[in-house]
Design a protein around this motif. Structure first.
Motif: not given
Length: 121
Positions: A37-41, A97-101, A107-108
């Motif tokens: 999950l972390s990798a796909i995010t 983190a500020a750019y992870v929407k 989607r991940a």
């Protein structure tokens, strides 16, 4: 990025979308849901045009480390092999983190559910 290291050991050398999906396909069950999950995010954040270049560099470094065949803790060690990879992914997620929407997370999550199934590992 890791300019003091020889090229063959630099994580960014190993990153490509094809290498990432090969790695996820081959290690998902061993690496675990949270690592995948972390990798796909991070992958979806990397592909976003709004993510700045410095953040993409951090992401490529973390994803490259996941793919890197030789890392701090060998991936073949049961129970611990992907711990360092997950730590690198989490550190990268915290840094960017500020750019992870929400869109990246959703989607991940959908892709992770496809890989593991609802009641997967």
């Amino acid at each position: 990025m890791n300019s003091a290291l020889p090229t063959r050991y630099r994580a960014e050398r190993w990153y490509s979308p094809d290498n990432l999906w090969r790695k996820i396909s081959s290690c998902a069950l061993v690496a675990g849901r949270k690592t995948v999950l972390s990798a796909i995010t991070l992958y979806h954040c990397l592909r976003d045009k709004d993510t700045p270049a410095w953040a993409k560099g951090v992401i490529v470094g973390a994803l490259g480390y996941l793919i890197l065949p030789t890392d701090l803790v060998p991936d073949i060690i049961p129970g611990a092999g992907y711990g360092d990879d997950w730590a690198a992914l989490v550190a990268a997620l915290g840094t960017v983190a500020a750019y992870v929407k929400d869109e990246h997370k959703i989607r991940a999550a959908v892709l992770t559910e496809k890989i593991f199934g609802r009641k997967g590992h």
